[in-house]
Design a protein around this motif. Structure first.
Motif: not given
Ligand SMILES: NS(=O)(=O)c1ccc(S(=O)(=O)NCc2cccs2)s1
Ligand SMILES: [Zn+2]
Length: 264
Positions: A74, A180, A119, A86-87, A50, A178, A52
């Protein structure tokens, strides 16, 4: 569009009447019976990349808060996944107190909340709206949340909640955030199985990847989830705003599915 919710006539027991997929054979969430999971040594390492610098917007859609992401940087691949995903957005499910709120359970234990990072399969499909209905279209990274120490990362999201208290409220999130940082440290131990969207239309298009390690947030942070309102107009007879809580679907039959584990 057909109204649906988590209680009364429009609740989960009646979703199948307007959303037929909700009565399907591979529905989510499920209970993870850890004695029945099967170790799969063939999984490659999960690849979660990912960036940010993605501008994202936070919305209260009346069922949860939703942080939509529009960055093609991402991406998720590896683990049990054959393709690149993909996010699209992330959101949570939570309860009216710290004893309930997650959608999946582990050996019958329900956590205070559950994070879903949604995703879509960019190798097989041209858009998220197409992928959402197709097998292998969606992959949801999932982390359980329990009450404990404060989580600094979550404050970047919670600081916007005053702007989205009412339904359809939207707030732009520009800071270097981010998602994550919302995941547990251990990203090698997870369970995975094939299921569905846990909200209508309940398409059976989802590969769930559920981390074993539980993330801690403070009770005060969990209380902020509950500060969101369900709808702008509806008031309780006391004139009180109706707060958005218990937005989790009950667990669904496994119907012979096997939950795989990335660890022994
Ligand atoms: N709780 S969950 O992660 O299983 C989800 C439920 C709905 C999701 S969505 O991102 O696809 N939005 C709903 C739709 C968008 C377009 C067509 S349906 S993700
Ligand atoms: Zn969800």
């Amino acid at each position: 569009p057909v109204a649906w919710g988590y209680e009364g006539d429009i609740g989960p027991c009646n979703w199948h009447k307007y959303f037929p997929k909700a009565g399907g054979k591979r529905q989510s969430p499920i209970d993870i019976d850890t004695s029945a999971t099967q170790y799969d040594g063939s999984f490659k390492p999960l690849r979660i990349h990912y960036d940010s610098h993605m501008c994202s917007s936070l919305t209260n859609n009346g069922h949860t808060f939703c942080m939509s992401v529009n960055s093609d940087q991402c991406n998720l691949s590896g683990g049990p996944l054959e393709d690149k995903y993909r996010l699209l957005q992330f959101h949570c499910h939570w309860g009216s107190d710290d004893t309930k709120g997650s959608e999946h359970t582990v050996d019958g234990h329900q956590y205070a909340a559950e994070l879903h990072l949604v995703h879509w399969n960019t190798d097989k499909f041209k858009s998220a709206d197409e992928a959402i209905e197709k097998n292998q279209g969606i992959a949801v990274l999932t982390a359980f949340i329990k009450a404990g120490k404060e989580h600094r990362g979550w404050n970047h999201v919670l600081s916007h909640f005053k702007d989205i208290k009412k339904v359809q409220g939207t707030s732009t999130v520009n800071e270097d955030f981010n998602p994550k940082c919302l995941l547990p440290e251990n990203q090698t131990d997870y369970w995975t199985y094939e299921g569905s969207l846990t909200t209508p239309p309940c398409h059976e298009s989802v590969r769930f990847i559920i981390f074993k390690e539980v993330v801690e947030v403070s009770s005060e942070q969990l209380a902020q989830f509950r500060s969101l309102c369900v709808c702008s107009s509806r008031k309780r007879d006391t004139g009180e705003d109706e707060h958005l809580v218990d937005n989790f679907r009950p667990i669904q039959p496994l119907n012979g599915r096997v939950v795989k584990a990335s660890f022994q």
